[in-house]
Write an enzyme that holds these catalytic residues in place. Structure first.
Site, PDB file in Angstrom:
ATOM      1  CG  ASN A  37      -1.263  18.334  19.054  1.00 21.79           C
ATOM      2  OD1 ASN A  37      -2.242  18.800  19.542  1.00 21.79           O
ATOM      3  ND2 ASN A  37      -1.147  17.072  19.067  1.00 21.79           N
ATOM      4  CG  HIS A 122      -0.185   5.333  13.339  1.00 24.30           C
ATOM      5  ND1 HIS A 122       0.107   6.287  14.091  1.00 24.30           N
ATOM      6  CD2 HIS A 122       0.303   5.893  12.120  1.00 24.30           C
ATOM      7  CE1 HIS A 122       0.926   7.520  13.383  1.00 24.30           C
ATOM      8  NE2 HIS A 122       1.083   7.130  12.267  1.00 24.30           N
ATOM      9  NE  ARG A 147       3.693   5.174  13.962  1.00 21.04           N
ATOM     10  CZ  ARG A 147       3.553   6.297  14.800  1.00 21.04           C
ATOM     11  NH1 ARG A 147       4.118   7.304  14.515  1.00 21.04           N
ATOM     12  NH2 ARG A 147       2.994   6.098  15.990  1.00 21.04           N
ATOM     13  CE1 TYR A 159       3.618   9.566  19.069  1.00 18.41           C
ATOM     14  CE2 TYR A 159       4.973   7.633  18.267  1.00 18.41           C
ATOM     15  CZ  TYR A 159       4.160   8.778  17.986  1.00 18.41           C
ATOM     16  OH  TYR A 159       3.640   9.097  16.649  1.00 18.41           O
ATOM     17  CG  ASP A 210       7.764   8.180  15.452  1.00 19.41           C
ATOM     18  OD1 ASP A 210       8.846   8.454  15.949  1.00 19.41           O
ATOM     19  OD2 ASP A 210       6.723   8.896  15.086  1.00 19.41           O
ATOM     20  CG  HIS A 212       7.639  10.338  19.451  1.00 25.58           C
ATOM     21  ND1 HIS A 212       7.412  11.746  20.313  1.00 25.58           N
ATOM     22  CD2 HIS A 212       6.686  10.779  18.409  1.00 25.58           C
ATOM     23  CE1 HIS A 212       6.522  12.289  19.877  1.00 25.58           C
ATOM     24  NE2 HIS A 212       6.057  11.743  18.833  1.00 25.58           N
ATOM     25  CD  GLU A 236       8.250   9.465  12.230  1.00 25.55           C
ATOM     26  OE1 GLU A 236       7.370   8.359  11.936  1.00 25.55           O
ATOM     27  OE2 GLU A 236       7.872  10.405  12.916  1.00 25.55           O
ATOM     28  CD  GLU A 262       6.750  13.771  13.902  1.00 19.17           C
ATOM     29  OE1 GLU A 262       6.290  13.034  13.236  1.00 19.17           O
ATOM     30  OE2 GLU A 262       6.483  13.759  15.279  1.00 19.17           O
ATOM     31  NE  ARG A 283       7.886  11.523   9.889  1.00 19.88           N
ATOM     32  CZ  ARG A 283       6.666  11.536   9.568  1.00 19.88           C
ATOM     33  NH1 ARG A 283       5.997  10.888   8.673  1.00 19.88           N
ATOM     34  NH2 ARG A 283       5.651  11.400  10.908  1.00 19.88           N
ATOM     35  CG  HIS A 312       3.835  14.993  11.124  1.00 20.74           C
ATOM     36  ND1 HIS A 312       3.747  16.006  11.713  1.00 20.74           N
ATOM     37  CD2 HIS A 312       3.325  14.053  11.605  1.00 20.74           C
ATOM     38  CE1 HIS A 312       3.323  15.875  12.912  1.00 20.74           C
ATOM     39  NE2 HIS A 312       3.217  14.394  12.941  1.00 20.74           N
ATOM     40  CG  ASP A 316      -0.861  16.657  15.649  1.00 20.63           C
ATOM     41  OD1 ASP A 316      -0.752  15.237  15.442  1.00 20.63           O
ATOM     42  OD2 ASP A 316       0.046  17.400  15.331  1.00 20.63           O
ATOM     43  CD  GLU A 339       2.119   9.960  10.586  1.00 23.76           C
ATOM     44  OE1 GLU A 339       3.060  11.044  10.396  1.00 23.76           O
ATOM     45  OE2 GLU A 339       2.062   9.488  11.640  1.00 23.76           O
ATOM     46  CD1 TRP A 403       5.547  11.446  25.515  1.00 25.22           C
ATOM     47  CD2 TRP A 403       5.220  12.643  23.726  1.00 25.22           C
ATOM     48  NE1 TRP A 403       4.437  11.007  24.803  1.00 25.22           N
ATOM     49  CE2 TRP A 403       4.111  11.768  23.814  1.00 25.22           C
ATOM     50  CE3 TRP A 403       5.162  13.817  22.740  1.00 25.22           C
ATOM     51  CZ2 TRP A 403       3.203  11.662  22.737  1.00 25.22           C
ATOM     52  CZ3 TRP A 403       3.987  13.699  21.717  1.00 25.22           C
ATOM     53  CH2 TRP A 403       3.133  12.626  21.677  1.00 25.22           C
TER      54      TRP A 403
HETATM   55  C1  CS2 Z   1       4.060  11.526  15.515  1.00 27.39           C
HETATM   56  C2  CS2 Z   1       3.045  12.319  16.011  1.00 27.39           C
HETATM   57  O1  CS2 Z   1       2.832  10.853  13.525  1.00 27.39           O
HETATM   58  C3  CS2 Z   1       3.896  10.899  13.871  1.00 27.39           C
HETATM   59  O2  CS2 Z   1       4.748  10.311  13.541  1.00 27.39           O
HETATM   60  O3  CS2 Z   1       5.358  11.587  15.801  1.00 27.39           O
HETATM   61  O4  CS2 Z   1       1.928  11.615  16.618  1.00 27.39           O
HETATM   62  C4  CS2 Z   1       3.429  13.413  16.648  1.00 27.39           C
HETATM   63  O5  CS2 Z   1       3.611  12.780  18.010  1.00 27.39           O
HETATM   64  C5  CS2 Z   1       2.194  14.518  16.693  1.00 27.39           C
HETATM   65  O6  CS2 Z   1       1.931  14.828  15.577  1.00 27.39           O
HETATM   66  C6  CS2 Z   1       2.476  15.615  17.984  1.00 27.39           C
HETATM   67  O7  CS2 Z   1       1.541  16.594  17.940  1.00 27.39           O
HETATM   68 MG    MG Z   2       6.613  10.932  14.481  1.00 34.32          MG
END
Ligand code: CS2
Ligand code: MG
Length: 403
Positions: A37, A122, A147, A159, A210, A212, A236, A262, A283, A312, A316, A339, A403
């Site tokens: 991504n 999600h 989630r 996020y 998450d 993040h 996560e 991930e 992950r 993961h 993407d 996921e 991020w």
């Molecule tokens: C993520 C993703 O799915 C997840 O847990 O952290 O949304 C992640 O931000 C993207 O795959 C980034 O490309």
């Molecule tokens: Mg994640």
């Protein structure tokens, strides 16, 4: 069976995907996902310019030898671009081998270990009430694991909170958009979110969250501790995982299970976390961690330490990765959860697939191979369009953050 041709297909049916297709002299073809991504064209070039010329004429059955050739042969090991490219080749070759055997891929990986693959969806909302409603909606769709992410009062964009309901897509601009972040606000807000979610949904559903990569180790420890009453399945990426020792500090303070990986690209990224039992779920997934061959090595190492898989599966990661991951999930003994972020209709049409969802579980389907293909004619209608993930800045002074 000789590899006669291989090509990289870049398309954007709602978002960018990079796909590798390998052809053989026996007429069998295989596909692999190569999407990274925000850095898609780097992998496309790595494959087209540096990998594909080395593949032509090789025996498509020699998956392990080709894997080792690409890994050791590059001299420059690991890293997301290299490992995503290797993953695409590996996945396409497993697809071909399973088609040659006339079997769904999971049969070549040892056969089914379970009847289906538990997936988590999600539930996102701009505030707590909206997130609670979404959690209930996911529960009503049959999800056993959900989630939950919510907007934080005082922050513009957080996020996990998207525009659409089913199709959250963070890579949303042709140059990186800037988000704001406040750890203090987030740490105050998140336990309130889970208190409300548990009240509404009860205890029969797994809840995940998450972080993040946004907290320091001691902040992550505090979050884990404050969420203990709500019995999460995992938090996560509570803190960045470059320094894996950081997780020891989190572990010392909380029994909330931890999931990481991930953005990992090889077993070497996972090794210390797993061997020191600093995480509960790994992950890493097919496309970014060297394909089916390498992911199995990671899972086997994890099994020794009772660490389970939690691949993961954001949007993407293309349907090709999803299909391959489901064959892996259903056949690996230490599976935890998968996921599942739904792809858009346009994406699903470009990638016809045999997998399906029912009652919170997914199955990979029983067609020979991994069961996912690419419709190249349709793909051509969706040309690449540059898209970046956002960056984060601290709300109070603009410092660049994770991020
Ligand atoms: C993520 C993703 O799915 C997840 O847990 O952290 O949304 C992640 O931000 C993207 O795959 C980034 O490309
Ligand atoms: Mg994640």
């Amino acid at each position: 069976m000789k590899i006669t041709n291989a090509r990289v297909i870049v398309c954007s049916p709602g978002r960018n995907f990079v796909t590798l297709k390998i052809e053989t002299d026996e007429g069998l073809t295989g596909v692999g996902d190569a999407t990274l991504n925000g850095r898609e064209l780097a992998v496309a070039s790595y494959l087209s310019d540096h990998v594909l010329p080395c593949l032509i004429g090789r025996d498509a059955h020699q998956i392990e030898d080709i894997w080792q050739f690409l890994y050791r042969g590059a001299y420059w090991r690991r890293g997301p671009v290299t490992m995503t490219a290797i993953a695409a080749v590996d996945t396409a070759l497993w697809d071909i081998k399973a088609k040659a055997a006339g079997l769904p891929l999971y049969q070549l990986l040892g056969g089914k270990c379970r009847t289906g693959v538990m997936v988590y969806g999600h539930a996102n909302g701009r505030d707590i009430d909206e997130t609670v409603d979404e959690v209930l909606r996911y529960r009503d769709m049959g999800y056993q694991a959900i989630r939950a992410q919510s907007g934080v009062p005082g922050l513009q964009s957080v996020y996990g909170v998207g525009r659409g309901r089913m199709f959250y897509e963070p890579a949303d601009a042709s140059l990186p958009s800037e988000h704001d972040w406040s750890t203090e606000k987030y740490l105050d807000h998140t336990p309130r979110l889970f208190e409300k979610v548990r009240d509404a949904v009860g205890w029969d559903v797994h809840l995940l969250h998450d972080v993040h990569h946004r907290l320091t180790p001691i902040e992550a420890a505090r979050l884990g501790k404050s969420l203990e009453p709500y019995r999460l399945f995992w938090i996560e990426d509570p803190t960045p995982a470059e320094n894996q020792e950081a997780f020891r500090l989190i572990r010392e303070h909380t029994v909330t299970p931890l999931a990481v990986g991930e953005i990992f690209s090889s077993v070497w990224d996972c090794k210390d976390l797993i061997q020191n039992q600093l995480i509960d779920y790994i992950r890493a997934t097919v496309v970014h961690a060297g394909g089916i061959s390498h992911l199995r090595r990671i899972a086997d190492l994890a099994a020794l330490y009772q660490v389970r898989t939690g691949c993961h599966g954001a949007t993407d990661l293309s349907p090709v990765c999803m299909g391959a991951a489901l064959h892996f999930d259903i056949s690996v003994s230490n599976f935890g959860v998968q996921e599942y972020m739904r792809h858009t209709e346009e994406t699903d049409a470009v990638f016809p697939h045999a997998y399906s969802f029912q009652d919170g579980m997914m199955v990979p389907g029983d067609v020979p191979g991994h069961g996912v293909d690419i419709d190249e004619d349709l793909a051509r209608k969706y040309p690449y369009s540059r898209a970046y993930l956002p960056v984060n800045r601290l709300a109070h002074d603009g410092t660049l953050w994770n991020w």
